[in-house]
Design a protein around this motif. Sequence first.
Motif, mmCIF file in Angstrom:
data_model
loop_
_atom_site.group_PDB
_atom_site.id
_atom_site.type_symbol
_atom_site.label_atom_id
_atom_site.label_comp_id
_atom_site.label_asym_id
_atom_site.label_seq_id
_atom_site.Cartn_x
_atom_site.Cartn_y
_atom_site.Cartn_z
ATOM 1 N N LEU A 185 -9.974 6.174 11.421
ATOM 2 C CA LEU A 185 -9.196 5.927 10.288
ATOM 3 C C LEU A 185 -9.208 4.789 9.158
ATOM 4 O O LEU A 185 -9.188 3.430 9.571
ATOM 5 C CB LEU A 185 -7.534 5.701 10.266
ATOM 6 N N ALA A 186 -9.571 5.181 7.543
ATOM 7 C CA ALA A 186 -9.318 3.652 6.676
ATOM 8 C C ALA A 186 -8.939 3.897 5.651
ATOM 9 O O ALA A 186 -8.879 4.334 4.681
ATOM 10 C CB ALA A 186 -11.263 3.735 6.669
ATOM 11 N N LEU A 187 -7.763 3.041 6.388
ATOM 12 C CA LEU A 187 -5.725 3.676 5.274
ATOM 13 C C LEU A 187 -6.018 2.103 4.578
ATOM 14 O O LEU A 187 -6.201 1.352 4.538
ATOM 15 C CB LEU A 187 -4.971 3.425 5.979
ATOM 16 N N SER A 188 -6.397 2.800 2.877
ATOM 17 C CA SER A 188 -5.426 1.000 2.083
ATOM 18 C C SER A 188 -4.102 0.542 1.512
ATOM 19 O O SER A 188 -4.588 -0.027 0.453
ATOM 20 C CB SER A 188 -6.236 2.380 0.411
ATOM 21 N N GLY A 189 -3.293 1.511 2.055
ATOM 22 C CA GLY A 189 -2.326 1.259 2.104
ATOM 23 C C GLY A 189 -1.755 2.057 3.379
ATOM 24 O O GLY A 189 -1.790 2.884 4.273
ATOM 25 N N ASP A 190 -0.101 1.804 3.320
ATOM 26 C CA ASP A 190 1.487 2.192 4.386
ATOM 27 C C ASP A 190 0.777 4.010 4.260
ATOM 28 O O ASP A 190 0.703 4.573 2.933
ATOM 29 C CB ASP A 190 2.693 1.945 3.963
ATOM 30 N N SER A 236 1.853 -1.756 12.492
ATOM 31 C CA SER A 236 1.002 -2.701 12.343
ATOM 32 C C SER A 236 -0.435 -3.352 12.462
ATOM 33 O O SER A 236 -0.502 -3.227 13.523
ATOM 34 C CB SER A 236 1.866 -3.837 12.302
ATOM 35 N N ILE A 237 -0.980 -2.315 11.337
ATOM 36 C CA ILE A 237 -2.675 -2.322 11.462
ATOM 37 C C ILE A 237 -2.514 -2.522 10.194
ATOM 38 O O ILE A 237 -3.586 -2.280 9.041
ATOM 39 C CB ILE A 237 -3.080 -0.934 12.022
ATOM 40 N N PRO A 238 -2.207 -4.463 9.501
ATOM 41 C CA PRO A 238 -3.259 -4.826 8.752
ATOM 42 C C PRO A 238 -4.895 -4.620 8.256
ATOM 43 O O PRO A 238 -6.096 -4.358 9.696
ATOM 44 C CB PRO A 238 -3.302 -5.985 8.900
ATOM 45 N N GLY A 239 -5.143 -4.470 7.207
ATOM 46 C CA GLY A 239 -6.086 -3.477 7.131
ATOM 47 C C GLY A 239 -6.848 -1.683 6.909
ATOM 48 O O GLY A 239 -7.412 -1.346 6.210
ATOM 49 N N GLY A 240 -5.986 -1.473 7.362
ATOM 50 C CA GLY A 240 -5.631 -0.266 7.536
ATOM 51 C C GLY A 240 -6.758 1.110 8.303
ATOM 52 O O GLY A 240 -7.155 1.844 8.204
ATOM 53 N N LYS A 241 -7.852 -0.098 9.581
ATOM 54 C CA LYS A 241 -8.574 0.391 10.616
ATOM 55 C C LYS A 241 -8.355 0.612 11.419
ATOM 56 O O LYS A 241 -7.937 0.059 12.235
ATOM 57 C CB LYS A 241 -10.119 -0.514 10.854
ATOM 58 N N ALA A 242 -8.725 2.465 12.258
ATOM 59 C CA ALA A 242 -8.063 2.819 13.395
ATOM 60 C C ALA A 242 -8.435 3.870 13.731
ATOM 61 O O ALA A 242 -9.530 4.553 12.927
ATOM 62 C CB ALA A 242 -6.401 2.535 12.865
ATOM 63 N N ALA A 243 -8.154 4.158 14.447
ATOM 64 C CA ALA A 243 -8.690 5.267 15.406
ATOM 65 C C ALA A 243 -7.996 5.608 16.131
ATOM 66 O O ALA A 243 -6.527 5.640 16.694
ATOM 67 C CB ALA A 243 -9.921 4.708 16.821
ATOM 68 N N LEU A 244 -8.068 7.464 15.254
ATOM 69 C CA LEU A 244 -6.833 8.078 15.763
ATOM 70 C C LEU A 244 -7.325 9.113 16.602
ATOM 71 O O LEU A 244 -8.535 9.751 16.152
ATOM 72 C CB LEU A 244 -7.127 8.820 14.001
ATOM 73 N N GLN A 245 -6.748 9.446 17.905
ATOM 74 C CA GLN A 245 -7.258 10.209 19.526
ATOM 75 C C GLN A 245 -6.055 11.702 18.564
ATOM 76 O O GLN A 245 -5.050 11.468 19.121
ATOM 77 C CB GLN A 245 -6.978 9.375 20.588
ATOM 78 N N ASN A 265 3.868 -5.909 5.208
ATOM 79 C CA ASN A 265 5.030 -6.348 5.192
ATOM 80 C C ASN A 265 6.040 -5.040 5.311
ATOM 81 O O ASN A 265 6.830 -4.751 4.831
ATOM 82 C CB ASN A 265 5.667 -5.865 3.114
ATOM 83 N N GLY A 266 5.808 -4.315 6.340
ATOM 84 C CA GLY A 266 7.191 -3.005 6.806
ATOM 85 C C GLY A 266 6.060 -2.389 6.196
ATOM 86 O O GLY A 266 6.317 -2.100 4.970
ATOM 87 N N PHE A 267 6.306 -1.017 7.088
ATOM 88 C CA PHE A 267 6.814 0.041 6.173
ATOM 89 C C PHE A 267 7.107 0.882 4.545
ATOM 90 O O PHE A 267 8.013 1.021 4.524
ATOM 91 C CB PHE A 267 6.410 2.002 6.858
ATOM 92 N N ARG A 268 6.139 1.398 4.260
ATOM 93 C CA ARG A 268 6.729 1.599 2.346
ATOM 94 C C ARG A 268 6.478 3.026 2.365
ATOM 95 O O ARG A 268 4.770 3.424 2.354
ATOM 96 C CB ARG A 268 6.747 0.955 1.261
ATOM 97 N N ALA A 269 7.412 4.084 1.978
ATOM 98 C CA ALA A 269 6.950 5.660 1.572
ATOM 99 C C ALA A 269 6.832 4.802 0.061
ATOM 100 O O ALA A 269 7.160 4.144 -0.800
ATOM 101 C CB ALA A 269 8.129 6.612 1.247
ATOM 102 N N ASN A 270 6.081 5.825 -0.363
ATOM 103 C CA ASN A 270 4.806 6.081 -1.193
ATOM 104 C C ASN A 270 5.461 6.495 -2.926
ATOM 105 O O ASN A 270 4.472 6.548 -3.436
ATOM 106 C CB ASN A 270 3.463 6.228 -0.803
#
Length: 842
Positions: free
Chosen positions: A774-779, A715-724, A820-825
């Motif tokens: 990573l800058a993710l706009s959704g799950d 769970s990463i609200p906002g979608g800002k993350a680092a991918l190593q 809200n939990g992961f949901r497939a798109n």
Amino acid sequence: MSRLPRMLLLVLIGVFLSTPMLPAAERVTLGPDAWDEYLPQGKEVDCIYGDLVLRNDRIVAVVAQPIAERNANMTVRHVGGAVIDLTRRDRQSDQLSAFYPGGESMAWRSANVDGDQGTNAEKQTAKSVSLVCRAEGAEGKPAAEVRYTLADGWDWLLVETTYTNRTDAPLTVTLVDEMRADGSFEKVADGDVPLFWVYDKWFEQAYGLVAEKHTPQSKSGTHKSTMQYARDGSVQVTLKPGEHHTLARRLFPAATLLEVRAIANDLAGAEQRPFELKVKDSAGRALAAVDVEVRQNDDKTYAHGRTDSEGRLRFKLPAGDFVAKIIAPANGSQTVELKESAVAVELPEAGTVAARITDEDGQALPCKVQFLGREGTPDPDFGHQTGEWAIHSVRYSEHGRFSQSLPPGKYQAIVSHGPEYDAAFVDLEVQRGVVAPLEAVLVRSVRTAGWISADFHSHSSPSGDNTSSQLGRVLNLLCEHIEFAPCTEHNRLSTYEPHLARLHARERMATCTGIELTDSPGDVNHHNAFPLVRKPHTQDHGAPLSDADMEVKIERLALWDGGSEKLVQQNHPDIGHLFFDKDADGKPDGGFSKAFGYMDVIEVHPPHMIFQPAIVSGATVHNNTIFNWLQLLNQGYRLPGVVNTDAHYNFHGSGFLRIYLESETDDPAKIETLDMVHAAEHGHMVMTSGPYLEVHVAGEDAGKKVDGTVGDDLSIPGGKAALQVRVQCPNWFDIDRVQVFLNGRPESSLNFTRTTTPERFTGGTVKFEQELPLALSGDTHVIVVAAAEKSTLGPVMGPDHAKDMPIAVSNPIYIDVDGNGFRANGDTLGAPLPVMAGKAAK
């Protein structure tokens, strides 16, 4: 007692002890008390408790208990009353799958012994023993019985089939037998053959058959040979009501085709002379496994054989002029006339390579060594692809030490131990009579702490669709540095444990009993499962029955052993057929939906196809398994992907695909099978043809740091993350592209190549090590691919895979962005959801 009687008693005792026991044949029903003593040996032994052994001083034969649904393996079926094991006692190497008197369709039942009615006695000993099986007649079909007889001193099993017309109308019977002798067998030419034979020189086993008053007409395929028996020009007999006809033939095992010929000549009453051929090199060393081709009148091949471990070949020949051509690829060849009974042959010395392969600490290391000819020297050919230590141009060694004879010439030796080790490339010049040292230290350059390599899917002879030695399969796995491999034979529970014990390698590879439960259609109805409980001495060792109804079968498999915990793997699927088009009519119908809940992982190879989206031509979709898997993920199917070799043969069979699983231990001896099950179920796996790929994601949730690896939910609200991302390769292949897929689509901003972004790549073992924003706009599920688009695996993995793309594909990391939990798109990635491959998508 006076002195004279005492002396007389001692003389009588001595006479008794020096008198040989009277000859006796034996008939035994296999069970706990008889198993160890009467079990024949060989790669193709398939007997179980309840089968019947006929044995004398020369041969041992096993007749499968004559009951319905007695199967030897997946493809050798309906063997009740058939001969399933047959070999000489002094050189046991059973290679017979089955001899079916009357053909496979005969339903032999109700075994009786020597004409006695009722249940077989546990053991019978006599000068001659018999076993009778019967088949009931029916309208338009004669009744039949087959009698197997064995007497002491016989080299053959007498097989007599009697057909009786118990109807009130004439019946026409085709006189026929069938034999399954698969794999590396040479077979007699089709046509009229007074002597039917098959011969496997690699495993030193031949079979012969001669018929009384009938001439076999043979027709052989890769697997099955059919013999029809002609009498007065016809293979059919017409029986009036009450009439019967008996077909008698003698079936016999031998170590060589020369021996088969000799037995047939003895049966025909032909006079023969004995010969003993001894082959040595010019240094006086006996030469084993030398091919000897005997020719009559110097032009027509009569028969052939191979020398034993002492360089000897004993055989008999009828009157006539014969020569023998002796062929040893490493030593040369020679032709000699067969005039004297004892023939000594001397060949030039071979060259010898003496190998000592170790790791960096000087410790013994399993290895694969390929010998490739260079500068005009041809590649050597040591043996058949079904073999063990020496196969075509490859030598396997479980401890890194061996000697190998080679013809003189120049070679390159490629020494390897899987993709975590650098390979050694050593040029050799081999000269006659000279020992060329081959010493190599294999450096473990790729570090995989916390992860172990595995192959969940491979096969050998017990599977029934191939005849590869299971020992050879284990050698192949060990030498390719597979650290966990369940035994997954088709429709049979089997085990690698005895082979690991024989190779003193239990600490190097973890294993367990598993299965590939197989039925049609192959694109949806093949499933692997492990661990399972093996029940020795029973049919299929206690495996569940397969079923043409895939949903019934997978449920049975998943709930086997009382619903015990196990991994169920969907094998090589057509995803359109499986998930969307059950009746294969090209129209979506929900697929095999009852099965979905029982699948834990799904095979998605070949992995390089991830760069090739589905091809849509008009209304036709050409499916691509790994692309279809990406579509599945977007529909909410959380099925981790796996790649496996599905190896069936032992020439580079294992190793070219593998998975890495997260593990609490790096020591194979400490691996727990259920830990591997759990890691796979949770998708803690990376799929690869070689590159070692590490993927981690780090971010924040409510001010707390979160991180995870493949298969994890974050769970990463906002979608800002680092991918190593970190990629390692040994010295024998490279990667030149790293691509990140977001929800199944390749993200253009996260595509890196040596051409466009050379600064991101390095030239050592670590090929790529970057932290990517990573800058993710959704799950989003995140998959990383590392590949070589401009190079290949090269020769280490053998000719069939030298041109394969080095590639690693991670399983997804699932990132919940909205809390809200992961949901497939639901994205289908620009193509219709698949239906049956090649069908119209509507």
